[in-house]
Design a protein around this motif. Sequence first.
Motif, short mmCIF file in Angstrom:
data_model
loop_
_atom_site.label_atom_id
_atom_site.label_comp_id
_atom_site.label_asym_id
_atom_site.label_seq_id
_atom_site.Cartn_x
_atom_site.Cartn_y
_atom_site.Cartn_z
N PRO A 273 -3.39 -5.77 -3.43
CA PRO A 273 -3.78 -4.45 -3.93
C PRO A 273 -4.53 -4.51 -5.26
N ILE B 137 -5.72 -3.97 0.94
CA ILE B 137 -4.81 -3.27 0.04
C ILE B 137 -3.34 -3.56 0.34
N VAL C 84 -6.98 4.88 -5.17
CA VAL C 84 -7.29 3.56 -4.62
C VAL C 84 -8.79 3.31 -4.66
N ASP D 2 0.85 -1.19 0.00
CA ASP D 2 0.00 0.00 0.00
C ASP D 2 0.88 1.24 0.00
#
Length: 490
Positions: free
Chosen positions: A175, A171, A163, A38
């Motif tokens: 992801p 995530i 995102v 992330d």
Amino acid sequence: MLVKFLQAAALSAMFAAPALAAQDSITLGMVLEPPNLDPTGGAAAAIDEVVYANIFEGLTRIGPDGSVKPGLAESWDVEDGGKAFIFHLRPGVTFHDGSPFDAQDVIFSLDRARAADSTNAQKSLFEGIDKVEASDPLTVRVTLKSPDGGFPFKMAWGDAVMVDQANIPDIATKPIGTGPFRFEQWKQGDHISLTAFDGYWGIKPALARATFRFIPDPTAAFAAMMAGDVDAFPIYPAPETLAQIQADPRFKVLVGTTEGETILAMNHENPALANVKVREAIAHAVNRQELIDGAMFGYGTPIGTHFAPHNPDYVDLTAQSGFDPERAKALLAEAGVQNLTLRLALPPTPYARRGGEIIAAELRNIGIETQITNMEWAQWLEQVFKNSDFDLTIISHVEPMDIGIYGRKDYYFNYDNPQFDKVIANLAATTDPAQRSVLLKQAQQVIADDYANAYLFQLAKTGVAKAEIEGLWQNAPMPANDLSEVHWTE
């Protein structure tokens, strides 16, 4: 007999054809394994080295030449003297799970990054945002608290990628982005693999699959290249073997520049290091060329402030903190410092481990002892970067144009200088390029005059790759292994 020979040759060619097809996979070596995936919730450069421009994209992006280019926003307008930016989003963009990307995702991403409970490592990028609004699904208006001519650049950082709200719980390990590659697998301690995303909005990548292998040991990295276990090592950790690789026709060496200001960071919460004379003494104790030759085998550019030498606004201030051990000893005497011992925390990167031994010897030469602790990356991030539990550390700051970190009161080395803060505040409010150049030069001078840290060298980008690979970045304007244009030649 001739007929049988021709038939055999034809059959041989037919079965050999697949081996002659263009290669569409690549294995890249990396020194450090990312702690998570992330980029909006972690500080490690290794995260961006995997995901930036591959899995995740921002409204804008950094090109290989360091310029700001359109990303998920195909264009933008500036209004109200630089206080408002209107981003026009690309139509038809989807996340890897098939959900559409639109203005609401921009609002969520930016509001999440600037929230009070945000874990974003670069929250300062978003502090100037007043509100984010959508006038329609493909148009976003970002209103700032004050003019900021550098806002499109800020939106190109890995910390500012877009995102998917539904992906937030997973995530860090699975992801989902909008980029040309989607996440496939993470085998902890070994590799991360990506596959091309069939629904990508842009030009499809030539690669169908990419694997990032984690090889922290320089000797093992050299062995992996020579054995063909990896196809390229964009940031190669064994510069002592570059001449050998360069002489091998199977490979090529890519030498470029990075945004990595390598510094001996000093914790200003330590009473001794709060004294500018002690900090100046430490700076004068370091022989930059000895460090570059001994730790980097000659690869690196000396720096005297926190700014990349390839930037047109760079000021060469190396002479101000030049190697002068006698001056260093005199400064310590003036400060009344004797028998000083400092904790030197070293992350696992080769430049830090090798450089730490050299710097420890140089500090001993002026009367400062060090207690070296070799840390793994996760430990360094937790103890040093997050909790500021250290005295000295060696680290490369690879984020682009990041001199503003010296204005962050919660940053790990705890620097506080009202004069610097004023310069940065003026910079944020200035859109004229000529005036911004003047202010950037002032900022460099302030931290050099204050010996905020000891500035060592600009990290060189020494990459190696198989000769047939094209499209890898030679320079590193930010930590990234952008695979969008990487391909094998026939």
